[in-house]
Write an enzyme that holds these catalytic residues in place. Structure first.
Site, PDB file in Angstrom:
ATOM      1  N   HIS A 217      -8.471 -16.664   8.277  1.00  0.00           N
ATOM      2  CA  HIS A 217      -8.559 -17.773   7.321  1.00  0.00           C
ATOM      3  C   HIS A 217     -10.006 -17.954   6.862  1.00  0.00           C
ATOM      4  O   HIS A 217     -10.827 -18.501   7.598  1.00  0.00           O
ATOM      5  CB  HIS A 217      -8.007 -19.047   7.982  1.00  0.00           C
ATOM      6  CG  HIS A 217      -8.003 -20.222   7.066  1.00  0.00           C
ATOM      7  ND1 HIS A 217      -8.150 -21.513   7.509  1.00  0.00           N
ATOM      8  CD2 HIS A 217      -7.880 -20.296   5.718  1.00  0.00           C
ATOM      9  CE1 HIS A 217      -8.116 -22.322   6.466  1.00  0.00           C
ATOM     10  NE2 HIS A 217      -7.951 -21.619   5.383  1.00  0.00           N
TER      11      HIS A 217
ATOM     12  N   ASN B 137      -8.148 -27.197   8.846  1.00  0.00           N
ATOM     13  CA  ASN B 137      -7.350 -28.108   8.023  1.00  0.00           C
ATOM     14  C   ASN B 137      -6.723 -29.252   8.814  1.00  0.00           C
ATOM     15  O   ASN B 137      -6.310 -30.242   8.232  1.00  0.00           O
ATOM     16  CB  ASN B 137      -6.305 -27.330   7.236  1.00  0.00           C
ATOM     17  CG  ASN B 137      -6.959 -26.610   6.072  1.00  0.00           C
ATOM     18  OD1 ASN B 137      -7.874 -27.150   5.456  1.00  0.00           O
ATOM     19  ND2 ASN B 137      -6.531 -25.398   5.804  1.00  0.00           N
TER      20      ASN B 137
ATOM     21  N   SER C 158      -3.614 -21.095   5.001  1.00  0.00           N
ATOM     22  CA  SER C 158      -4.340 -22.230   5.564  1.00  0.00           C
ATOM     23  C   SER C 158      -3.429 -23.095   6.413  1.00  0.00           C
ATOM     24  O   SER C 158      -3.896 -24.036   7.034  1.00  0.00           O
ATOM     25  CB  SER C 158      -4.968 -23.047   4.444  1.00  0.00           C
ATOM     26  OG  SER C 158      -4.159 -23.062   3.309  1.00  0.00           O
TER      27      SER C 158
ATOM     28  N   GLU D  60     -11.769 -18.370  10.268  1.00  0.00           N
ATOM     29  CA  GLU D  60     -10.982 -18.905  11.384  1.00  0.00           C
ATOM     30  C   GLU D  60      -9.921 -17.845  11.740  1.00  0.00           C
ATOM     31  O   GLU D  60      -9.107 -17.482  10.887  1.00  0.00           O
ATOM     32  CB  GLU D  60     -10.341 -20.194  10.894  1.00  0.00           C
ATOM     33  CG  GLU D  60      -9.488 -20.941  11.850  1.00  0.00           C
ATOM     34  CD  GLU D  60      -9.053 -22.294  11.249  1.00  0.00           C
ATOM     35  OE1 GLU D  60      -9.024 -23.268  12.000  1.00  0.00           O
ATOM     36  OE2 GLU D  60      -8.739 -22.383  10.037  1.00  0.00           O
TER      37      GLU D  60
HETATM   38  N1  CAA Z   1     -21.308 -14.418  -4.301  1.00  0.00           N
HETATM   39  C1  CAA Z   1     -22.515 -14.563  -3.708  1.00  0.00           C
HETATM   40  N2  CAA Z   1     -23.229 -15.704  -3.773  1.00  0.00           N
HETATM   41  C2  CAA Z   1     -22.721 -16.716  -4.482  1.00  0.00           C
HETATM   42  C3  CAA Z   1     -21.483 -16.636  -5.131  1.00  0.00           C
HETATM   43  C4  CAA Z   1     -20.775 -15.422  -5.017  1.00  0.00           C
HETATM   44  N3  CAA Z   1     -19.574 -15.237  -5.595  1.00  0.00           N
HETATM   45  N4  CAA Z   1     -21.246 -17.828  -5.742  1.00  0.00           N
HETATM   46  C5  CAA Z   1     -22.306 -18.622  -5.485  1.00  0.00           C
HETATM   47  N5  CAA Z   1     -23.190 -17.942  -4.731  1.00  0.00           N
HETATM   48  C6  CAA Z   1     -24.480 -18.436  -4.244  1.00  0.00           C
HETATM   49  C7  CAA Z   1     -25.302 -19.006  -5.372  1.00  0.00           C
HETATM   50  O1  CAA Z   1     -26.016 -17.990  -6.037  1.00  0.00           O
HETATM   51  C8  CAA Z   1     -26.209 -19.959  -4.622  1.00  0.00           C
HETATM   52  O2  CAA Z   1     -27.255 -19.266  -3.944  1.00  0.00           O
HETATM   53  P1  CAA Z   1     -28.719 -19.947  -3.748  1.00  0.00           P
HETATM   54  O3  CAA Z   1     -28.471 -21.171  -2.915  1.00  0.00           O
HETATM   55  O4  CAA Z   1     -29.471 -18.878  -3.021  1.00  0.00           O
HETATM   56  O5  CAA Z   1     -29.197 -20.239  -5.128  1.00  0.00           O
HETATM   57  C9  CAA Z   1     -25.314 -20.506  -3.537  1.00  0.00           C
HETATM   58  O6  CAA Z   1     -24.256 -19.541  -3.389  1.00  0.00           O
HETATM   59  C10 CAA Z   1     -24.726 -21.836  -3.875  1.00  0.00           C
HETATM   60  O7  CAA Z   1     -24.137 -21.768  -5.143  1.00  0.00           O
HETATM   61  P2  CAA Z   1     -24.400 -22.843  -6.297  1.00  0.00           P
HETATM   62  O8  CAA Z   1     -25.855 -23.118  -6.504  1.00  0.00           O
HETATM   63  O9  CAA Z   1     -23.598 -22.410  -7.486  1.00  0.00           O
HETATM   64  O10 CAA Z   1     -23.710 -24.149  -5.795  1.00  0.00           O
HETATM   65  P3  CAA Z   1     -24.141 -25.295  -4.813  1.00  0.00           P
HETATM   66  O11 CAA Z   1     -25.464 -25.155  -4.196  1.00  0.00           O
HETATM   67  O12 CAA Z   1     -23.813 -26.519  -5.578  1.00  0.00           O
HETATM   68  O13 CAA Z   1     -23.064 -25.100  -3.639  1.00  0.00           O
HETATM   69  C11 CAA Z   1     -20.913 -24.930  -2.656  1.00  0.00           C
HETATM   70  C12 CAA Z   1     -21.718 -24.933  -3.956  1.00  0.00           C
HETATM   71  C13 CAA Z   1     -21.278 -23.727  -1.822  1.00  0.00           C
HETATM   72  C14 CAA Z   1     -19.449 -24.851  -3.088  1.00  0.00           C
HETATM   73  C15 CAA Z   1     -21.250 -26.239  -1.865  1.00  0.00           C
HETATM   74  O14 CAA Z   1     -21.068 -27.361  -2.659  1.00  0.00           O
HETATM   75  C16 CAA Z   1     -20.381 -26.390  -0.643  1.00  0.00           C
HETATM   76  O15 CAA Z   1     -20.660 -25.833   0.413  1.00  0.00           O
HETATM   77  N6  CAA Z   1     -19.282 -27.168  -0.770  1.00  0.00           N
HETATM   78  C17 CAA Z   1     -18.329 -27.349   0.303  1.00  0.00           C
HETATM   79  C18 CAA Z   1     -17.341 -26.234   0.272  1.00  0.00           C
HETATM   80  C19 CAA Z   1     -16.325 -26.358   1.364  1.00  0.00           C
HETATM   81  O16 CAA Z   1     -16.280 -27.308   2.129  1.00  0.00           O
HETATM   82  N7  CAA Z   1     -15.473 -25.346   1.433  1.00  0.00           N
HETATM   83  C20 CAA Z   1     -14.397 -25.322   2.417  1.00  0.00           C
HETATM   84  C21 CAA Z   1     -13.160 -25.726   1.755  1.00  0.00           C
HETATM   85  S1  CAA Z   1     -11.881 -25.748   2.904  1.00  0.00           S
HETATM   86  C22 CAA Z   1     -11.221 -24.261   2.827  1.00  0.00           C
HETATM   87  O17 CAA Z   1     -11.584 -23.405   2.089  1.00  0.00           O
HETATM   88  C23 CAA Z   1     -10.106 -24.074   3.755  1.00  0.00           C
HETATM   89  C24 CAA Z   1      -8.764 -24.393   3.274  1.00  0.00           C
HETATM   90  O18 CAA Z   1      -7.834 -23.795   3.782  1.00  0.00           O
HETATM   91  C25 CAA Z   1      -8.471 -25.490   2.306  1.00  0.00           C
END
Ligand code: CAA
Length: 306
Positions: free
Chosen positions: A153, A203, A132, A165
């Site tokens: 990424h 990031n 990242s 990315e």
């Molecule tokens: N495989 C397939 N599907 C999955 C899964 C998996 N391993 N895990 C979860 N899902 C599905 C769930 O079944 C669910 O599907 P439906 O909506 O159809 O029911 C969906 O994904 C969402 O899961 P949850 O209901 O458990 O959770 P949620 O609705 O509360 O969402 C989240 C959780 C997706 C994490 C959401 O809160 C979100 O988008 N958060 C922001 C995440 C973010 O910003 N990530 C980027 C971080 S930065 C980064 O990664 C870069 C870095 O370098 C730091």
């Protein structure tokens, strides 16, 4: 799919059948899942065969939850897990057509893994990193194939997040960028292209945002819950900044903040002391059960921790 107009034209990547994934942590397992789901064989590497096998078993358990929810059949789960082969170490990557390194964000460790993967992989195979913030150019320079190295990424959680990315190192060839971009798209992701500048695109924006929330918290501007509600309801983000930092891992957030601070030499990127202190305490977020919040063993948030 909503790809960037800056994406290169798709190229043939049908020869990329076997994908090596180094690191069986939350990112590596997510990448392995998506690679297997899109028809690739996966060679999963961690520090030992035992750890790689443990990682694959953990993925099977998490896919079991999708089976319980009726989103995946048990047969599809078994077929997916069957495509993932845990191995002893990077020396077993000889059959991989492309490897994604997704180990901990530590330069020395990544350099060591890149050298080992480069030595084992066949001529012409692509070597990528999910880093990242670490320089792709530096990682590429440690190999005998710098033109075949690029950044891929993925975002956390990988199976759910739509973006990958692509990072172009100084030495990456046009063909390499076209191939990793097409592969990421084949893995169901929308791609964007970033230069190899610390933080890349995601990031560069995200870490200063999360860090600023930490400053606001330590200055007592508001409570953790209110800062997160501000992000969720005031900005329409799916998670608040402190919850998101806990999901990413506070050690990773701190590491990236330090890279931005060091590489740009600008104090606006200095990490908040609350972030440093939580990391020093070993409270790294959801993965350790405690960060800005306390979590139960299933990862459900219980209450604010500070
Ligand atoms: N495989 C397939 N599907 C999955 C899964 C998996 N391993 N895990 C979860 N899902 C599905 C769930 O079944 C669910 O599907 P439906 O909506 O159809 O029911 C969906 O994904 C969402 O899961 P949850 O209901 O458990 O959770 P949620 O609705 O509360 O969402 C989240 C959780 C997706 C994490 C959401 O809160 C979100 O988008 N958060 C922001 C995440 C973010 O910003 N990530 C980027 C971080 S930065 C980064 O990664 C870069 C870095 O370098 C730091």
């Amino acid at each position: 799919m909503d790809n960037s107009p800056n994406s290169p034209q798709p190229v043939d990547v049908s020869h990329i059948r076997s994908i090596g994934v180094i690191g069986a942590g939350q990112m590596g397992l997510g990448i392995a899942q998506v690679a297997a789901q899109t028809g690739h064989d996966v060679v999963l590497v961690d520090a030992s065969l035992e750890l790689a096998t443990k990682g694959r078993d953990k993925l099977a358990v998490s896919l079991g939850r999708l089976v319980e929810k009726g989103k995946l059949t048990a047969e599809a789960r078994d077929a997916l897990i069957g495509k993932i082969k845990p191995v002893k170490g990077p020396e077993d990557l000889g059959g991989a057509d492309l490897t994604v390194e997704a180990a901990t964000e530590q330069l020395d460790l990544k350099l060591k893994l890149f050298k080992a993967a480069d030595a084992a992989m066949k001529k012409g195979a692509l070597l990528t990193s999910n880093t990242s913030s670490i320089s792709i150019t530096k990682l590429a320079a440690s190999t005998s194939r710098p033109e075949l190295v690029a950044g891929m990424h993925f975002m956390n959680p990988v199976p759910v997040m739509k973006l990958c990315e692509i990072v172009r190192g100084v030495q990456s060839s046009d063909q390499t960028i076209a191939m990793v971009t097409t592969l990421a798209q084949k893995m169901g992701k929308t791609t964007i292209l970033s230069k190899d500048i610390p933080g890349f695109l995601v990031n560069r924006m995200l870490i200063p945002f999360l860090n600023e929330a930490c400053f606001a918290l330590q200055e007592g501007v508001g409570s953790p819950e209110d800062l997160d509600l501000a992000g969720k309801l005031g900005l329409n983000h799916p998670m608040g900044p402190l919850e998101l930092a806990d999901l990413i891992g506070l050690d990773t957030c701190l590491f990236i903040a330090e890279v931005l601070h060091r590489e740009f030499g600008d104090d606006k990127y200095r990490a908040a002391s609350v972030l440093r202190n939580l990391v020093a305490a070993g409270w790294l977020g959801k993965k350790t059960g405690r960060g800005f919040y306390v979590y139960d063993e299933k990862g459900n948030k219980l209450r604010a921790a500070i």
